[in-house]
Design a protein around this motif. Structure first.
Motif, PDB file in Angstrom:
ATOM      1  N   ILE A  66       8.217  68.064  58.034  1.00  0.00           N
ATOM      2  CA  ILE A  66       8.244  69.206  58.953  1.00  0.00           C
ATOM      3  C   ILE A  66       9.515  69.172  59.794  1.00  0.00           C
ATOM      4  O   ILE A  66      10.188  70.190  59.981  1.00  0.00           O
ATOM      5  CB  ILE A  66       6.989  69.203  59.848  1.00  0.00           C
ATOM      6  N   VAL A  67       9.857  67.982  60.270  1.00  0.00           N
ATOM      7  CA  VAL A  67      11.083  67.834  61.059  1.00  0.00           C
ATOM      8  C   VAL A  67      12.304  68.132  60.195  1.00  0.00           C
ATOM      9  O   VAL A  67      13.263  68.766  60.645  1.00  0.00           O
ATOM     10  CB  VAL A  67      11.166  66.414  61.658  1.00  0.00           C
ATOM     11  N   ARG A  68      12.251  67.707  58.951  1.00  0.00           N
ATOM     12  CA  ARG A  68      13.368  67.973  58.026  1.00  0.00           C
ATOM     13  C   ARG A  68      13.615  69.474  57.892  1.00  0.00           C
ATOM     14  O   ARG A  68      14.770  69.923  57.893  1.00  0.00           O
ATOM     15  CB  ARG A  68      13.049  67.377  56.657  1.00  0.00           C
ATOM     16  N   ARG A  69      12.546  70.246  57.773  1.00  0.00           N
ATOM     17  CA  ARG A  69      12.694  71.697  57.647  1.00  0.00           C
ATOM     18  C   ARG A  69      13.380  72.289  58.869  1.00  0.00           C
ATOM     19  O   ARG A  69      14.242  73.167  58.753  1.00  0.00           O
ATOM     20  CB  ARG A  69      11.318  72.343  57.445  1.00  0.00           C
ATOM     21  N   PHE A  70      13.029  71.792  60.043  1.00  0.00           N
ATOM     22  CA  PHE A  70      13.660  72.295  61.263  1.00  0.00           C
ATOM     23  C   PHE A  70      15.127  71.885  61.338  1.00  0.00           C
ATOM     24  O   PHE A  70      15.970  72.658  61.793  1.00  0.00           O
ATOM     25  CB  PHE A  70      12.892  71.799  62.494  1.00  0.00           C
ATOM     26  N   LEU A  71      15.434  70.681  60.898  1.00  0.00           N
ATOM     27  CA  LEU A  71      16.831  70.243  60.899  1.00  0.00           C
ATOM     28  C   LEU A  71      17.684  71.140  59.999  1.00  0.00           C
ATOM     29  O   LEU A  71      18.783  71.547  60.387  1.00  0.00           O
ATOM     30  CB  LEU A  71      16.928  68.790  60.434  1.00  0.00           C
ATOM     31  N   THR A  72      17.179  71.440  58.807  1.00  0.00           N
ATOM     32  CA  THR A  72      17.948  72.297  57.903  1.00  0.00           C
ATOM     33  C   THR A  72      18.031  73.724  58.445  1.00  0.00           C
ATOM     34  O   THR A  72      19.067  74.385  58.305  1.00  0.00           O
ATOM     35  CB  THR A  72      17.330  72.305  56.494  1.00  0.00           C
ATOM     36  N   ASP A  73      16.955  74.203  59.074  1.00  0.00           N
ATOM     37  CA  ASP A  73      16.996  75.535  59.692  1.00  0.00           C
ATOM     38  C   ASP A  73      18.086  75.619  60.756  1.00  0.00           C
ATOM     39  O   ASP A  73      18.691  76.678  60.965  1.00  0.00           O
ATOM     40  CB  ASP A  73      15.645  75.871  60.332  1.00  0.00           C
ATOM     41  N   LEU A  74      18.318  74.498  61.437  1.00  0.00           N
ATOM     42  CA  LEU A  74      19.303  74.466  62.523  1.00  0.00           C
ATOM     43  C   LEU A  74      20.698  74.066  62.047  1.00  0.00           C
ATOM     44  O   LEU A  74      21.588  73.846  62.864  1.00  0.00           O
ATOM     45  CB  LEU A  74      18.824  73.515  63.624  1.00  0.00           C
ATOM     46  N   GLY A  75      20.869  73.948  60.735  1.00  0.00           N
ATOM     47  CA  GLY A  75      22.216  73.773  60.202  1.00  0.00           C
ATOM     48  C   GLY A  75      22.592  72.405  59.689  1.00  0.00           C
ATOM     49  O   GLY A  75      23.733  72.197  59.266  1.00  0.00           O
TER      50      GLY A  75
ATOM     51  N   GLY B 154       9.885  60.250  65.162  1.00  0.00           N
ATOM     52  CA  GLY B 154       8.896  61.310  65.307  1.00  0.00           C
ATOM     53  C   GLY B 154       8.226  61.273  66.665  1.00  0.00           C
ATOM     54  O   GLY B 154       8.035  60.205  67.251  1.00  0.00           O
ATOM     55  N   GLY B 155       7.845  62.455  67.137  1.00  0.00           N
ATOM     56  CA  GLY B 155       7.197  62.550  68.437  1.00  0.00           C
ATOM     57  C   GLY B 155       6.040  63.517  68.444  1.00  0.00           C
ATOM     58  O   GLY B 155       5.663  64.045  69.483  1.00  0.00           O
ATOM     59  N   GLY B 156       5.471  63.756  67.253  1.00  0.00           N
ATOM     60  CA  GLY B 156       4.314  64.638  67.168  1.00  0.00           C
ATOM     61  C   GLY B 156       4.653  66.003  66.599  1.00  0.00           C
ATOM     62  O   GLY B 156       5.705  66.566  66.898  1.00  0.00           O
ATOM     63  N   VAL B 157       3.753  66.511  65.759  1.00  0.00           N
ATOM     64  CA  VAL B 157       3.911  67.850  65.191  1.00  0.00           C
ATOM     65  C   VAL B 157       2.563  68.558  65.192  1.00  0.00           C
ATOM     66  O   VAL B 157       1.511  67.923  65.249  1.00  0.00           O
ATOM     67  CB  VAL B 157       4.460  67.804  63.738  1.00  0.00           C
ATOM     68  N   TYR B 158       2.621  69.880  65.140  1.00  0.00           N
ATOM     69  CA  TYR B 158       1.432  70.694  64.892  1.00  0.00           C
ATOM     70  C   TYR B 158       1.465  70.996  63.397  1.00  0.00           C
ATOM     71  O   TYR B 158       2.135  71.925  62.951  1.00  0.00           O
ATOM     72  CB  TYR B 158       1.478  71.970  65.725  1.00  0.00           C
ATOM     73  N   ASP B 159       0.752  70.180  62.618  1.00  0.00           N
ATOM     74  CA  ASP B 159       1.006  70.144  61.180  1.00  0.00           C
ATOM     75  C   ASP B 159       0.617  71.408  60.423  1.00  0.00           C
ATOM     76  O   ASP B 159       1.177  71.688  59.362  1.00  0.00           O
ATOM     77  CB  ASP B 159       0.339  68.917  60.547  1.00  0.00           C
ATOM     78  N   ASN B 160      -0.318  72.200  60.937  1.00  0.00           N
ATOM     79  CA  ASN B 160      -0.723  73.417  60.238  1.00  0.00           C
ATOM     80  C   ASN B 160      -0.380  74.693  60.998  1.00  0.00           C
ATOM     81  O   ASN B 160      -0.894  75.769  60.678  1.00  0.00           O
ATOM     82  CB  ASN B 160      -2.231  73.387  59.951  1.00  0.00           C
ATOM     83  N   ALA B 161       0.489  74.578  61.989  1.00  0.00           N
ATOM     84  CA  ALA B 161       0.866  75.748  62.781  1.00  0.00           C
ATOM     85  C   ALA B 161       1.780  76.670  61.971  1.00  0.00           C
ATOM     86  O   ALA B 161       2.734  76.205  61.349  1.00  0.00           O
ATOM     87  CB  ALA B 161       1.576  75.310  64.055  1.00  0.00           C
ATOM     88  N   PRO B 162       1.504  77.982  61.951  1.00  0.00           N
ATOM     89  CA  PRO B 162       2.401  78.919  61.260  1.00  0.00           C
ATOM     90  C   PRO B 162       3.774  78.919  61.923  1.00  0.00           C
ATOM     91  O   PRO B 162       3.887  78.857  63.147  1.00  0.00           O
ATOM     92  CB  PRO B 162       1.704  80.278  61.442  1.00  0.00           C
ATOM     93  N   ASP B 163       4.813  78.984  61.095  1.00  0.00           N
ATOM     94  CA  ASP B 163       6.170  78.965  61.628  1.00  0.00           C
ATOM     95  C   ASP B 163       7.046  79.902  60.819  1.00  0.00           C
ATOM     96  O   ASP B 163       6.684  80.322  59.713  1.00  0.00           O
ATOM     97  CB  ASP B 163       6.724  77.536  61.586  1.00  0.00           C
TER      98      ASP B 163
ATOM     99  N   GLY C  38       7.917  78.193  57.374  1.00  0.00           N
ATOM    100  CA  GLY C  38       6.919  77.405  56.661  1.00  0.00           C
ATOM    101  C   GLY C  38       5.740  77.071  57.548  1.00  0.00           C
ATOM    102  O   GLY C  38       5.529  77.690  58.589  1.00  0.00           O
ATOM    103  N   ILE C  39       4.977  76.085  57.126  1.00  0.00           N
ATOM    104  CA  ILE C  39       3.801  75.653  57.881  1.00  0.00           C
ATOM    105  C   ILE C  39       4.106  74.333  58.574  1.00  0.00           C
ATOM    106  O   ILE C  39       4.623  73.398  57.964  1.00  0.00           O
ATOM    107  CB  ILE C  39       2.579  75.479  56.952  1.00  0.00           C
ATOM    108  N   GLY C  40       3.762  74.272  59.846  1.00  0.00           N
ATOM    109  CA  GLY C  40       4.006  73.070  60.636  1.00  0.00           C
ATOM    110  C   GLY C  40       5.167  73.264  61.590  1.00  0.00           C
ATOM    111  O   GLY C  40       6.180  73.878  61.238  1.00  0.00           O
ATOM    112  N   ALA C  41       4.998  72.755  62.815  1.00  0.00           N
ATOM    113  CA  ALA C  41       6.045  72.880  63.830  1.00  0.00           C
ATOM    114  C   ALA C  41       6.045  71.636  64.705  1.00  0.00           C
ATOM    115  O   ALA C  41       5.003  71.007  64.902  1.00  0.00           O
ATOM    116  CB  ALA C  41       5.811  74.125  64.690  1.00  0.00           C
ATOM    117  N   PRO C  42       7.208  71.256  65.218  1.00  0.00           N
ATOM    118  CA  PRO C  42       7.270  70.076  66.091  1.00  0.00           C
ATOM    119  C   PRO C  42       6.623  70.346  67.442  1.00  0.00           C
ATOM    120  O   PRO C  42       6.581  71.483  67.913  1.00  0.00           O
ATOM    121  CB  PRO C  42       8.776  69.834  66.242  1.00  0.00           C
ATOM    122  N   SER C  43       6.124  69.282  68.049  1.00  0.00           N
ATOM    123  CA  SER C  43       5.618  69.390  69.416  1.00  0.00           C
ATOM    124  C   SER C  43       6.776  69.701  70.353  1.00  0.00           C
ATOM    125  O   SER C  43       7.951  69.585  69.984  1.00  0.00           O
ATOM    126  CB  SER C  43       4.944  68.085  69.832  1.00  0.00           C
TER     127      SER C  43
END
Length: 249
Positions: free
Chosen positions: A138-147, A83-92, A95-100
């Protein structure tokens, strides 16, 4: 006109505006023959200027990224994504939360590597501060979004810092029998990360992402204008963290 706009912006935005204040204060104290105050203000202004420019920040980061390369034969049996930081409540979008910004570079490297090797990805990142959300989901959601298939993702959401990431991830590696983990993190963070895994008895293959420096990097006049202190802060944080981990654990 373009160059003038860049110069003016550099000195009316922080830290440039504070550099100007310190330097002019130094000159004013010099005029008043207050030598000590003049020297202190000028020293602080020049130091802030130096630490804010790209060549100095790069020189500090180069010591952290030195001798790191992208492995040509990356034949590991699992990917460890720190992990390298996330914006935990940022709209995306999903879902909610986005990586730095820095974490996003690590994610993109891990995704491309996973598609190449078709191995599991261990995502390591817990709750750093009370009241925040853990990074790993949050990172998991981005990984699945990217395939990356969800079944190929393993979550480690207890680690609060690099040494804890290493400790909890090593337990997962031992449980599943992984012998050749590939470690994905930012290049400047790699030395401290590798040392952390060595301290918990796991040998990893470094797979650095987000290089900030490279050979024969060219600088223009604009690189000597005051800029953000973020990279200098990052470098100092890593050097201090490396020394602390080396002697405290």
């Amino acid at each position: 006109m373009f160059a003038l706009k860049k110069i003016i912006a550099a000195f009316i935005l922080p830290p440039g505006v504070f550099i100007i204040i310190l330097l002019f204060s130094g000159l004013w104290f010099l005029f008043k023959k207050n030598w000590k105050a003049s020297i202190i203000n000028c020293f602080l202004g020049i130091s802030m200027w130096a630490f804010s420019i790209s060549p100095v920040a790069d020189a500090m980061l180069r010591g952290l990224e030195y001798n790191l390369k992208i492995p040509e034969n990356s034949n590991g049996d699992v990917i460890i994504l720190l992990g390298g930081g996330v914006y935990d409540n940022a709209p995306d979008l999903s879902g909610i939360g986005a990586p730095s910004e820095d974490m996003l570079g690590r994610i993109l490297t891990a995704v491309r590597l996973q598609k190449k090797l078709n191995v599991h990805v261990i995502v390591s990142g817990g709750v750093v501060f009370e009241g925040k959300k853990p990074e790993a989901p949050i990172v998991r959601r981005f990984l699945t979004d990217l395939g990356v298939p969800d079944k190929k993702i393993i979550i480690e959401d207890k680690g609060r810092d690099t040494i804890e990431n290493a400790r909890y991830t090593s337990e997962i590696c031992k449980r599943f029998g992984y012998k050749k983990p590939l470690l994905v993190t930012s290049a400047y963070h790699m030395k401290r990360s590798v040392m952390s895994f060595e301290k918990v008895g796991i040998k990893v293959m470094p797979f650095p992402a987000n290089f900030k420096t490279w050979e024969n990097k060219k600088y223009g006049w604009e690189d000597y204008l005051p800029n953000s202190l973020d990279l200098t802060h990052t470098a100092m944080h890593e050097y201090i963290g490396f020394l602390f981990y080396k002697f405290a654990y």
